[in-house]
Design a protein around this motif. Structure first.
Motif, PDB file in Angstrom:
ATOM      1  N   ALA A  98       0.819  -1.214   0.000  1.00 17.04           N
ATOM      2  CA  ALA A  98       0.000   0.000   0.000  1.00 17.04           C
ATOM      3  C   ALA A  98       0.851   1.261   0.000  1.00 17.04           C
ATOM      4  N   ARG A 101       1.389   1.866  -3.517  1.00 19.09           N
ATOM      5  CA  ARG A 101       0.147   2.166  -4.228  1.00 19.09           C
ATOM      6  C   ARG A 101      -0.361   3.577  -3.950  1.00 19.09           C
ATOM      7  N   ARG A 102      -0.019   4.146  -2.806  1.00 15.25           N
ATOM      8  CA  ARG A 102      -0.508   5.496  -2.503  1.00 15.25           C
ATOM      9  C   ARG A 102       0.274   6.572  -3.264  1.00 15.25           C
ATOM     10  N   GLU A 149     -11.202   9.484  -4.490  1.00 14.37           N
ATOM     11  CA  GLU A 149     -10.844   8.069  -4.296  1.00 14.37           C
ATOM     12  C   GLU A 149      -9.432   7.944  -3.735  1.00 14.37           C
ATOM     13  N   SER A 150      -8.518   8.789  -4.220  1.00 15.20           N
ATOM     14  CA  SER A 150      -7.133   8.775  -3.735  1.00 15.20           C
ATOM     15  C   SER A 150      -7.071   9.171  -2.264  1.00 15.20           C
ATOM     16  N   GLN A 152      -9.485   8.922  -0.067  1.00  9.09           N
ATOM     17  CA  GLN A 152     -10.100   7.846   0.724  1.00  9.09           C
ATOM     18  C   GLN A 152      -9.098   6.717   0.970  1.00  9.09           C
ATOM     19  N   PHE A 153      -8.336   6.353  -0.064  1.00  6.74           N
ATOM     20  CA  PHE A 153      -7.344   5.286   0.076  1.00  6.74           C
ATOM     21  C   PHE A 153      -6.247   5.687   1.073  1.00  6.74           C
TER      22      PHE A 153
END
Length: 251
Positions: A98, A101-102, A149-150, A152-153
């Motif tokens: 993650a 991924r961020r 969405e970004s 929130q992740f």
């Protein structure tokens, strides 16, 4: 070892006014992560990561104090990620952490437990431009669906990292972490020494009882501990990958 940003080069606060036309075009490959041999990980990732990577604990040196944190080990040599190929693709069939991924976004705060955050991005990332890609803001200046969405992740990741710090505090409370050095052997019988990492002591775990064991169970930490211990079997596999990449360079 500090977890502050790693491969982030130019962390910039995202501004609705200054960056209203900014877009993000996906960049193929993981060149940005090719020079890091570890990334911080959240406890909730242990289940997905443990079949593919060694998960160990290391000292996280901050200005105020030194604590411990779990990391996913990506290589055995500083600055070399054995999961990234020459074409910068990630090793096929493996879980993508993650923390990677961020990227290229990150949330900055004055301290880890602060409730107010500033959304930042790495302005050095090649995918940012004002012509092509996913817009960060809508025409009316509001956050685009992609940016929401970004956020929130990243918020979810930050929440899990906070929970992971509580997990480490619990391990320390019960004195379950111990320093370890180990000699690992590749499939071709080549030895390699890994120095000064921390693991959960199986011996100390076996002696836990009563409220201590109940606490670990109720907070969902027992599963994380098992996944961490199982992940250590990936050290010889990582050595195989390390040696394979060295052979590729010689060829």
């Amino acid at each position: 070892m500090s977890n502050t940003m790693l491969f982030y080069k130019n962390v910039t606060a995202l501004s609705r006014e200054t960056h209203k036309a900014l877009k993000l075009e996906p960049v193929t490959g993981f060149e940005v992560a090719s020079n890091t041999h570890w990334v911080p990980t959240a406890g909730v990732e242990f289940y997905q990561a443990s079949p593919h990577y060694p998960i160990v604990f290391v000292a996280d040196g901050n200005e105020d104090k030194t604590a411990e944190m779990p990391i996913i080990l990506l290589g055995l040599e500083a600055g070399k990620n054995d999961y990234v190929a020459k074409d910068f693709s990630w090793k096929s069939g493996t879980y993508l952490p993650a923390f990677i991924r961020r990227y290229p976004f990150v949330i900055a705060a004055e301290n880890q437990d602060a409730e107010e955050f500033t959304l930042c991005f790495d302005s050095a990332f090649a995918g940012f431009n004002e012509k092509k890609g996913k817009p960060l803001f809508s025409k009316d200046g509001s956050n685009s669906e992609f940016l929401e969405e970004s956020i929130q992740f990243i918020n979810g990741f930050n929440a899990e990292m906070k929970r992971t710090r509580e997990f480490v505090d619990c391990l320390n409370k019960h004195q379950l972490l111990e320093k370890r050095s180990a000699q690992i052997i590749s499939s071709s019988k080549v030895p390699f020494n890994v120095q000064d990492f921390l693991v959960v002591s199986e011996e100390k775990m076996a002696k836990l009882e009563g409220k201590a064991l109940e606490e670990l169970n109720q907070k969902g930490y027992l599963g994380w501990i098992v996944a961490h211990l199982m992940s250590l079997s990936n050290l010889p596999k990582l050595l195989d990958m390390h040696l394979e990449k060295k052979d590729e360079k010689k060829a």
